[in-house]
Design an enzyme around this catalytic site. Structure first.
Site, short mmCIF file in Angstrom:
data_model
loop_
_atom_site.label_atom_id
_atom_site.label_comp_id
_atom_site.label_asym_id
_atom_site.label_seq_id
_atom_site.Cartn_x
_atom_site.Cartn_y
_atom_site.Cartn_z
N ASP A 248 -13.82 -8.08 -27.64
CA ASP A 248 -13.71 -7.77 -26.21
C ASP A 248 -12.24 -7.65 -25.80
O ASP A 248 -11.37 -8.18 -26.45
CB ASP A 248 -14.26 -8.94 -25.40
N LYS A 270 -14.43 -3.45 -23.27
CA LYS A 270 -15.25 -3.34 -22.07
C LYS A 270 -14.55 -4.05 -20.93
O LYS A 270 -14.18 -5.20 -21.02
CB LYS A 270 -16.62 -3.97 -22.29
N MET A 383 -16.79 -13.37 -12.89
CA MET A 383 -16.55 -12.02 -12.36
C MET A 383 -16.71 -12.03 -10.83
O MET A 383 -17.37 -11.17 -10.26
CB MET A 383 -17.51 -11.01 -13.00
N1 SAH Z 1 -18.80 -14.94 -22.09
C1 SAH Z 1 -17.72 -15.30 -21.20
C2 SAH Z 1 -17.84 -14.67 -19.86
C3 SAH Z 1 -17.78 -13.17 -19.88
S1 SAH Z 1 -17.80 -12.48 -18.28
C4 SAH Z 1 -17.61 -16.82 -21.11
O1 SAH Z 1 -18.51 -17.53 -21.57
O2 SAH Z 1 -16.63 -17.31 -20.58
C5 SAH Z 1 -16.08 -12.35 -17.94
C6 SAH Z 1 -15.68 -13.32 -16.87
O3 SAH Z 1 -15.52 -14.61 -17.43
C7 SAH Z 1 -14.36 -13.03 -16.22
O4 SAH Z 1 -14.47 -12.05 -15.22
C8 SAH Z 1 -14.03 -14.38 -15.64
O5 SAH Z 1 -14.77 -14.62 -14.46
C9 SAH Z 1 -14.55 -15.30 -16.69
N2 SAH Z 1 -13.49 -15.73 -17.63
C10 SAH Z 1 -13.39 -15.46 -18.93
N3 SAH Z 1 -12.31 -16.05 -19.47
C11 SAH Z 1 -11.72 -16.73 -18.48
C12 SAH Z 1 -10.56 -17.57 -18.39
N4 SAH Z 1 -9.79 -17.83 -19.45
N5 SAH Z 1 -10.27 -18.10 -17.18
C13 SAH Z 1 -11.03 -17.87 -16.11
N6 SAH Z 1 -12.12 -17.10 -16.14
C14 SAH Z 1 -12.46 -16.53 -17.30
#
Ligand code: SAH
Length: 466
Positions: A248, A270, A383
């Site tokens: 990703d 993506k 998100m």
């Molecule tokens: N599978 C991922 C989420 C994917 S959706 C998980 O479990 O974390 C993508 C969203 O995850 C981003 O828009 C944000 O809201 C959140 N996200 C992912 N990494 C992040 C981080 N290091 N800090 C804050 N939010 C994060």
């Protein structure tokens, strides 16, 4: 990186050193590891240098360096331990075309000599650009302890066997063979003496040539929120063994750095709202590599099972008859809640916690706003940046208190982590002022633990100004 590491071919070439004291001795001991022709210029050389000259290990010229003395030299070391003399000799050597180093003078040197772990032909160079020689020494000591002293011999014998090993198919089969040699069969054989290594290689090759080819496999791996130390050991192993990594956009470069060098890296890029590979392109890519027999790692940010369209990818892989498994990861909410010193659940406050997405493929996502609007609810909104005003509106419509605490954590667990403490009333305005461009997680119903900033100075960067 101000200094780019390279390995210089010096066999049969000239290295010149000016100086005859302690600094010269230390450098010469290191240079003797090479097959270069070493010439020392010293009007009053140490007795040891005289001995070495007598043994033919270097050429000694008992006078100070003069113009033309460093012609055709690849490297020049100024080791007179005298600033004026070092500056003079370096100027001469540069004019003669050599790359120059002044011992213990980083700023005026064209190259620096790293700390070296020597298992020739395996050589590890450690440099800190002068920032932390103590650290370089500690790393060196650590590696010296870890790497078997016979590693060099194994590598030397291994090199002579490369052609024979080419009988194995390129990629995983060949890699598995060499891995088994260096980490298992080789060390065992050499314990019985150097002569036992060649037969061990031959029998190992025979075994591997007769091993049926491994099937392709897809591992759906959670890469965690960004800090490489938050990778699971299983994720690290998967990265280390992958032939192909399809990742990703969210994956931090520090994590991709950990992957096997030979692995093919594919950015499936993506992005929430931007241009991207379509999901069916990604599915097709995973299937294509899995079918070719590759060990594929589908690397997803956080935990692969949350808001990652994992289901669609699994279905594609399953339909193609490719084996797969999931390696769980630390989701963004776990890292974010840790960064504000809070607990996702709390007795008497919330016995459940929701993971929501701010938007889905059709736009802003709908949820059970009525329940979420009740006091004490905790929700981790993924998100959620663009949906902030929508979420605020829905919650208020269902009677949520304007003072409901809301915390937005950007880049949780990364060095550039930021924490925005706000309320439901101020959320859209504060978020827009903060101009967050990284991934951000919004907590509804949680604020940072008050005492935390003072308890752990340096661990947390609360942005007071936000
Ligand atoms: N599978 C991922 C989420 C994917 S959706 C998980 O479990 O974390 C993508 C969203 O995850 C981003 O828009 C944000 O809201 C959140 N996200 C992912 N990494 C992040 C981080 N290091 N800090 C804050 N939010 C994060």
């Amino acid at each position: 990186m101000q200094h780019f590491p390279i390995f210089l071919a010096v066999a049969g070439r000239r290295i010149i050193l000016s100086g005859g004291g302690d600094a010269a001795l230390a450098k010469l001991r290191l240079l003797f590891k090479t097959q270069a022709h070493i010439t020392v210029f010293a009007p009053r050389p140490d007795a040891q240098i005289e001995t070495w000259a007598g043994e033919g290990r270097l050429r000694l010229i008992r006078r100070a360096l003069e113009p033309g003395d460093a012609l055709c030299a690849v490297l020049f070391y100024a080791a007179d331990e005298d600033d004026a003399e070092d500056a003079r000799t370096v100027a001469l050597a540069r004019a003669d075309g050599a790359l120059t180093n002044i011992v213990d003078n980083l700023g005026d040197s064209q190259f620096i000599t790293p700390a070296i772990v020597d298992r020739d032909p395996v050589t590890i160079a450690i440099g800190t650009e002068g920032a932390a020689p103590v650290l370089a020494r500690a790393i060196k000591a650590d590696l010296e302890e870890k790497l078997p002293s016979q590693l060099g011999t194994l590598a030397r014998i291994g090199k002579t066997f490369r052609k024979a090993a080419d009988a194995l198919p390129f990629g995983r089969p060949r890699r598995d063979f060499w891995r088994a040699y260096y980490f298992d069969a080789g060390p065992k054989a050499i314990a019985a003496g150097e002569d036992a290594v060649q037969p061990a290689l031959e029998s190992l090759l025979h075994t591997h040539l007769n091993t049926p080819r491994r099937e392709g496999h897809v591992a759906f791996v959670g890469a965690g929120p960004g800090d490489p130390e938050l990778l699971t050991l299983k994720a690290r192993r998967a990265l280390d063994e992958a032939d192909v990594i399809i990742h990703d956009r969210l994956i931090a470069p520090e994590i991709l750095e950990l992957a096997r060098r030979e692995a093919v890296m594919i950015d499936a890029g993506k992005e929430g709202f931007g241009p991207s590979m379509t999901q069916s392109d990604i599915n097709a890519l995973i299937v294509e590599h899995g079918r070719s027999g590759a060990q594929v790692v589908r690397l997803k940010g956080g935990d692969a099972t949350l808001f990652g369209r994992l289901y669609e990818e699994i279905e594609a892989v399953e339909a193609a008859g490719i084996a797969w498994h999931i390696v769980p990861g630390i989701t963004a909410a776990s890292a974010a809640v840790a960064s504000i010193g809070q607990s996702l659940t709390k007795r008497g406050r919330n016995a459940s916690v929701r993971f929501l997405t701010g938007h889905d493929m059709k736009g802003f996502a709908d949820h059970d706003w009525k329940t979420l609007a009740a006091p004490g609810q905790v929700a981790a909104i993924y998100m959620g940046k663009k949906a902030a005003r929508f979420i605020q509106g829905r919650l208020m419509m269902h009677g949520a208190a304007l003072s409901t605490p809301v915390t937005v954590i950007e880049n949780a667990s990364r060095p550039d982590q930021r924490v925005l403490e706000t309320t439901l009333a101020a959320l859209p305005a504060d978020l827009s002022d903060a101009q967050m461009s990284g991934p951000a997680l919004t907590f509804l119903g949680l604020s940072p633990r008050a005492a935390l900033a003072t308890q752990l100075p340096g661990e947390l960067q609360f942005e007071e100004a936000l």
